[in-house]
Design an enzyme around this catalytic site. Structure first.
Site, short mmCIF file in Angstrom:
data_model
loop_
_atom_site.label_atom_id
_atom_site.label_comp_id
_atom_site.label_asym_id
_atom_site.label_seq_id
_atom_site.Cartn_x
_atom_site.Cartn_y
_atom_site.Cartn_z
N PHE A 84 13.32 14.55 10.36
CA PHE A 84 12.03 13.91 10.57
C PHE A 84 12.17 12.74 11.56
O PHE A 84 11.33 12.54 12.43
CB PHE A 84 11.51 13.44 9.21
CG PHE A 84 10.07 13.03 9.23
CD1 PHE A 84 9.11 13.88 9.74
CD2 PHE A 84 9.67 11.80 8.73
CE1 PHE A 84 7.77 13.51 9.77
CE2 PHE A 84 8.34 11.41 8.76
CZ PHE A 84 7.39 12.28 9.27
N ASP A 124 -0.54 14.65 15.58
CA ASP A 124 0.56 15.28 16.33
C ASP A 124 0.06 16.52 17.03
O ASP A 124 -0.65 17.33 16.46
CB ASP A 124 1.72 15.60 15.39
CG ASP A 124 2.60 14.37 15.20
OD1 ASP A 124 2.81 13.66 16.20
OD2 ASP A 124 3.01 14.11 14.07
N GLU A 171 1.30 5.45 0.85
CA GLU A 171 0.79 6.62 1.55
C GLU A 171 1.13 7.89 0.78
O GLU A 171 2.25 8.06 0.31
CB GLU A 171 1.41 6.67 2.95
CG GLU A 171 0.87 7.81 3.78
CD GLU A 171 1.30 7.68 5.23
OE1 GLU A 171 1.13 6.59 5.83
OE2 GLU A 171 1.83 8.67 5.76
N HIS A 216 3.89 -1.12 3.68
CA HIS A 216 3.20 0.15 3.46
C HIS A 216 4.28 1.21 3.21
O HIS A 216 5.10 1.48 4.09
CB HIS A 216 2.38 0.50 4.71
CG HIS A 216 1.66 1.82 4.62
ND1 HIS A 216 0.44 1.96 3.97
CD2 HIS A 216 1.97 3.05 5.09
CE1 HIS A 216 0.03 3.22 4.06
NE2 HIS A 216 0.95 3.90 4.73
N SER A 265 0.86 -1.18 0.00
CA SER A 265 0.00 0.00 0.00
C SER A 265 0.90 1.22 0.00
O SER A 265 2.07 1.15 0.37
CB SER A 265 -0.93 -0.01 1.21
OG SER A 265 -0.20 -0.23 2.40
P1 FAD Z 1 -1.86 7.18 20.29
O1 FAD Z 1 -1.99 5.74 19.97
O2 FAD Z 1 -3.02 7.86 20.94
O3 FAD Z 1 -0.53 7.34 21.17
C1 FAD Z 1 0.03 8.62 21.39
C2 FAD Z 1 0.87 8.61 22.68
O4 FAD Z 1 0.02 8.55 23.82
C3 FAD Z 1 1.80 7.40 22.81
O5 FAD Z 1 2.95 7.84 23.49
C4 FAD Z 1 1.02 6.42 23.67
O6 FAD Z 1 1.88 5.55 24.43
C5 FAD Z 1 0.23 7.36 24.58
N1 FAD Z 1 -1.12 6.85 24.87
C6 FAD Z 1 -1.96 6.24 24.00
N2 FAD Z 1 -3.15 5.96 24.59
C7 FAD Z 1 -3.05 6.42 25.85
C8 FAD Z 1 -3.95 6.44 26.94
N3 FAD Z 1 -5.20 5.96 26.82
N4 FAD Z 1 -3.50 6.99 28.11
C9 FAD Z 1 -2.26 7.50 28.23
N5 FAD Z 1 -1.37 7.51 27.22
C10 FAD Z 1 -1.76 6.97 26.05
N6 FAD Z 1 -0.23 12.24 12.05
C11 FAD Z 1 -1.10 13.11 11.50
O7 FAD Z 1 -1.31 14.21 12.05
N7 FAD Z 1 -1.78 12.81 10.35
C12 FAD Z 1 -1.63 11.63 9.71
O8 FAD Z 1 -2.24 11.40 8.67
C13 FAD Z 1 -0.71 10.68 10.27
N8 FAD Z 1 -0.54 9.46 9.71
C14 FAD Z 1 0.26 8.53 10.34
C15 FAD Z 1 0.34 7.22 9.80
C16 FAD Z 1 1.12 6.26 10.42
C17 FAD Z 1 1.17 4.87 9.83
C18 FAD Z 1 1.88 6.59 11.58
C19 FAD Z 1 2.77 5.57 12.23
C20 FAD Z 1 1.80 7.87 12.11
C21 FAD Z 1 0.99 8.84 11.51
N9 FAD Z 1 0.85 10.12 12.04
C22 FAD Z 1 -0.03 11.04 11.46
C23 FAD Z 1 1.61 10.53 13.22
C24 FAD Z 1 0.81 10.30 14.52
O9 FAD Z 1 -0.34 11.11 14.53
C25 FAD Z 1 1.73 10.67 15.67
O10 FAD Z 1 2.76 9.72 15.80
C26 FAD Z 1 1.02 10.94 16.98
O11 FAD Z 1 1.95 11.58 17.85
C27 FAD Z 1 0.52 9.67 17.68
O12 FAD Z 1 -0.56 9.15 17.04
P2 FAD Z 1 -1.16 7.71 17.48
O13 FAD Z 1 -2.39 7.52 16.70
O14 FAD Z 1 -0.11 6.68 17.42
O15 FAD Z 1 -1.50 8.06 19.00
#
Ligand code: FAD
Length: 290
Positions: free
Chosen positions: A214, A105, A14, A264, A12
């Site tokens: 990055f 982020d 991105e 991916h 896939s």
């Molecule tokens: P989460 O899974 O919510 O985790 C974030 C942090 O919080 C981690 O340190 C985790 O340990 C902690 N955490 C999680 N759940 C809890 C909880 N319930 N209580 C306390 N702590 C917790 N960013 C964008 O803005 N747009 C995009 O389109 C985008 N695409 C991405 C695609 C991929 C494949 C990846 C790997 C990253 C992408 N990102 C994108 C970056 C991503 O948004 C960042 O890495 C962001 O900081 C974390 O997102 P997450 O969904 O992993 O967060």
């Protein structure tokens, strides 16, 4: 959903939504070339807080018009539930059945959490499942080298499990250049009863300074032996790209041979290096690179 077989691994791609008309024209060419590789889907990133919303929609609309399977990313930080549900309803009406669900982020200077109704990706996953059942296949992010804001490595694994328990169907990893980090992460997940497919995210190496910047920000490690070589090439982009293609192709081969469920690619809206890596892996294309 995993369509890989021994000869044709599931891949896939991105994309990010371009800012200009010219960028959009280039993206159309890139998609045309990469689509020859018969990917499972193209995904389109989404800026946290909806900062790229219109451009993400425009890119997704164009892909859907071409009949291409599309997985929009959706981040939840700073966006209220009602807006998220509206976006998902729009996507469902477009026949989209896969979403990459993320926290997004955080704006710099903000503390963790407290920015909206949904503060972590597991809450977004739960909302999608509660509101749309099985209408969407939900991918989430995974971090074999751990998320930079995690309290510690074990807490990060627990937080990853929360996303799976909330209803994620699959995961895509942050990029990495050490296959061992990925294998260890799979083992850790298995020990915690996590059995969804975890697809490695692959970042081609095309430019050292932007990759280094990055990687520092997202917590991905460039191993010293790779970093030192890339530094030594200085401004010699063709050597960086040739070395990068060799290293990343070898990594992909190792991952697929070891049983990774697919690949991916973070294309950065460029086709050249991805086509070269896929060609090295024996994934056929009749396309010419940009
Ligand atoms: P989460 O899974 O919510 O985790 C974030 C942090 O919080 C981690 O340190 C985790 O340990 C902690 N955490 C999680 N759940 C809890 C909880 N319930 N209580 C306390 N702590 C917790 N960013 C964008 O803005 N747009 C995009 O389109 C985008 N695409 C991405 C695609 C991929 C494949 C990846 C790997 C990253 C992408 N990102 C994108 C970056 C991503 O948004 C960042 O890495 C962001 O900081 C974390 O997102 P997450 O969904 O992993 O967060």
């Amino acid at each position: 959903m995993d369509t890989s077989d021994k000869d044709t691994p599931a891949i896939s791609f991105e994309l990010f939504p371009p800012k200009t008309e010219k960028g959009m024209e280039k993206l159309k060419t890139v998609v045309g070339e990469l689509n020859h590789l018969n990917p499972e889907y193209f995904s389109v990133t989404y800026g946290a807080g909806g900062s790229t919303q219109e451009r993400t929609f425009a890119t997704v609309d164009w892909l859907r018009e071409q009949g291409i399977d599309t997985a929009p990313h959706l981040s939840c930080i700073g966006t209220d539930k009602e807006e998220i549900l509206e976006i998902l309803t729009r996507y469902r009406e477009q026949g989209i059945h896969r979403i990459v669900a993320l926290r997004g982020d955080l704006p710099s200077g903000s503390g963790l959490g407290g920015l909206g109704e949904l503060n972590y990706a597991n809450e977004l996953v739960a909302l999608i499942r509660q509101s749309f059942g099985e209408d969407f296949h939900i991918e989430v992010a995974a971090y074999p080298e751990f998320h930079p804001q995690a309290e510690n490595a074990l807490a990060d694994l627990d937080n990853f499990r929360r996303k799976v328990e909330s209803g994620a169907h699959g995961a895509i990893t942050q990029y990495f250049y050490s296959a061992d980090a990925y294998w260890r992460f799979l083992d850790d997940c298995k020990q915690r009863g996590i059995d969804i497919p975890i697809v490695p995210g692959i970042m081609p190496i095309t430019n050292y300074s932007s990759l280094a910047r990055f990687s520092d920000a997202c917590g991905a490690e460039i191993p010293r032996w790779i970093r030192k070589r890339l530094e030594a090439y200085g401004d010699d982009l063709s050597s960086i790209q040739a070395f990068g293609a060799e290293v990343v192709t070898a990594l992909c081969r190792q991952l697929l041979e070891g049983g990774a469920p697919g690949l991916h690619f973070y294309t950065m809206n460029q086709s050249g290096s991805v086509l070269e890596i896929c060609s090295g892996l024996g994934i056929a294309s009749g396309a010419s690179a940009t």
